[in-house]
Motif scaffolding. Structure first.
Motif, short mmCIF file in Angstrom:
data_model
loop_
_atom_site.label_atom_id
_atom_site.label_comp_id
_atom_site.label_asym_id
_atom_site.label_seq_id
_atom_site.Cartn_x
_atom_site.Cartn_y
_atom_site.Cartn_z
N GLY A 1 -3.30 132.20 -70.70
CA GLY A 1 -4.07 133.05 -71.59
C GLY A 1 -5.56 132.87 -71.35
N LEU A 2 -6.26 133.94 -70.97
CA LEU A 2 -7.70 133.87 -70.69
C LEU A 2 -8.53 134.56 -71.75
CD1 LEU A 2 -10.09 133.18 -68.89
CD2 LEU A 2 -9.54 135.19 -67.49
N ALA A 3 -8.15 135.79 -72.12
CA ALA A 3 -8.88 136.57 -73.14
C ALA A 3 -10.36 136.64 -72.79
CB ALA A 3 -8.64 136.00 -74.53
N TYR A 4 -11.25 136.18 -73.69
CA TYR A 4 -12.69 136.27 -73.46
C TYR A 4 -13.25 135.10 -72.67
CZ TYR A 4 -12.56 140.07 -76.86
OH TYR A 4 -12.27 141.24 -77.51
N GLY A 5 -12.43 134.11 -72.35
CA GLY A 5 -12.86 133.03 -71.47
C GLY A 5 -13.41 131.81 -72.16
N SER A 6 -13.35 131.73 -73.49
CA SER A 6 -13.91 130.59 -74.20
C SER A 6 -13.25 129.28 -73.79
CB SER A 6 -13.78 130.80 -75.71
OG SER A 6 -14.21 129.67 -76.43
N SER A 7 -11.92 129.25 -73.82
CA SER A 7 -11.23 128.01 -73.46
C SER A 7 -11.38 127.70 -71.98
CB SER A 7 -9.75 128.10 -73.84
OG SER A 7 -9.12 129.11 -73.10
N ALA A 8 -11.39 128.73 -71.14
CA ALA A 8 -11.53 128.51 -69.70
C ALA A 8 -12.87 127.84 -69.40
CB ALA A 8 -11.41 129.83 -68.95
N LEU A 9 -13.93 128.25 -70.07
CA LEU A 9 -15.23 127.63 -69.86
C LEU A 9 -15.24 126.19 -70.35
CD1 LEU A 9 -17.54 130.62 -70.90
CD2 LEU A 9 -17.26 129.69 -68.59
N ALA A 10 -14.56 125.93 -71.47
CA ALA A 10 -14.47 124.55 -71.98
C ALA A 10 -13.72 123.66 -70.99
CB ALA A 10 -13.78 124.54 -73.34
N ILE A 11 -12.62 124.17 -70.44
CA ILE A 11 -11.85 123.41 -69.45
C ILE A 11 -12.69 123.16 -68.21
CG2 ILE A 11 -9.87 123.51 -67.88
CD1 ILE A 11 -8.45 125.15 -70.14
N ALA B 1 -22.79 122.39 -64.48
CA ALA B 1 -22.43 122.04 -65.85
C ALA B 1 -23.38 122.72 -66.83
CB ALA B 1 -22.46 120.53 -66.03
N GLY B 2 -24.67 122.78 -66.49
CA GLY B 2 -25.63 123.46 -67.36
C GLY B 2 -25.35 124.95 -67.47
N ARG B 3 -24.95 125.59 -66.36
CA ARG B 3 -24.62 127.01 -66.39
C ARG B 3 -23.40 127.26 -67.25
NH1 ARG B 3 -24.56 129.41 -60.37
NH2 ARG B 3 -24.04 131.29 -61.56
N ILE B 4 -22.43 126.37 -67.18
CA ILE B 4 -21.23 126.53 -68.01
C ILE B 4 -21.58 126.41 -69.48
CG2 ILE B 4 -18.96 125.57 -68.57
CD1 ILE B 4 -18.89 124.52 -65.64
N ARG B 5 -22.39 125.40 -69.83
CA ARG B 5 -22.77 125.24 -71.24
C ARG B 5 -23.55 126.44 -71.74
NH1 ARG B 5 -22.84 119.65 -69.67
NH2 ARG B 5 -24.96 119.80 -68.84
N ALA B 6 -24.41 127.00 -70.88
CA ALA B 6 -25.17 128.20 -71.28
C ALA B 6 -24.22 129.37 -71.49
CB ALA B 6 -26.21 128.53 -70.21
N ALA B 7 -23.22 129.52 -70.63
CA ALA B 7 -22.24 130.60 -70.79
C ALA B 7 -21.45 130.43 -72.08
CB ALA B 7 -21.30 130.64 -69.58
#
Length: 229
Positions: free
Chosen positions: A66-76, A26-32
């Motif tokens: 839709g993935l694009a730059y991955g912002s929503s994917a990281l949030a999910i 979870a910490g790695r995701i928040r950092a990303a």
């Protein structure tokens, strides 16, 4: 809700103690996500709102278009990891990562999410019916793919079948008439209920009826944005 309710069961599982590895992930995701917000394109998706919607939902399986730059994917992914379902899955449909130089999928793999996320590099209008035929099912969906009306409509048609009754469908960019009109059909004619969102956002969320309903052709209601009733 009875003890056999799937959402209650998921909530019970999520109350278990998080392991150190889950906390690290979870910490790695928040950092990303912070890196993407700082160094990425000026317009990124409403990740905080999306994460919070899914945290409240506590889904096991999420499908994203839709993935694009991955912002929503990281949030999910952050929502899935934080809620801690035993067998979380995140399926992403996007055939256009090459146009983004693979940035979205790189962000996911660098955050350690290759085991959680699966990228299907096909148009959603082609991949969704195949997933339905394979028996795939999701608890929630996020839609930010093509904004052409007929493509959005087809996406939502299949998500109505793929997302479990009572599940959640979240759409980005409903300020576009093409997107809003497609969503409006399912709201007016199939019983999708708008889900309240506490903060201002360009996202809209809909709760699917439980049990799933099938409207008759004689009950059809006009669904344009300027239609009444």
């Amino acid at each position: 809700m009875g003890p056999g309710n799937p959402r209650e069961a998921r909530a019970a599982r999520s109350g278990a103690r998080r392991t150190e590895s889950e906390q690290d992930l979870a910490g790695r995701i928040r950092a990303a996500r912070r890196r993407l917000a700082a160094d990425g394109p000026p317009r990124v998706r409403s990740g905080g709102v999306l994460r919070d919607l899914l945290l409240a939902e506590r889904p096991d399986t999420v499908i994203e278009i839709g993935l694009a730059y991955g912002s929503s994917a990281l949030a999910i992914a952050e929502a899935l990891v934080t809620a801690g379902p035993d067998e979380a899955r995140h399926v992403i449909l996007d055939p256009y990562q090459k146009h983004f130089h693979g940035c979205g999928w790189a962000a996911i793999t660098e955050a350690g999410l290759a085991g959680l996320c699966r990228l299907v590099p096909e148009r959603s209008q082609i991949a969704l019916p195949r997933l339905l035929g394979e028996g795939f099912a999701a608890d929630a969906a996020f839609v930010d793919g093509s904004h052409v009306f007929h493509n959005v409509f087809v996406d939502l048609f299949y998500l109505r079948e793929l997302v479990r009754p009572g599940g959640l469908v979240i759409l980005d960019d409903c300020g576009y008439p093409s997107v809003a009109t497609a969503a409006r059909y399912f709201e007016v004619n199939t019983g999708w209920e708008p889900e309240p969102i506490a903060r201002p956002t360009r996202l809209r969320a809909f709760r699917l009826p439980d049990p799933r309903t099938e409207p008759g052709f004689e009950s059809f209601r006009p669904f344009g944005l300027d239609a009444t009733g």
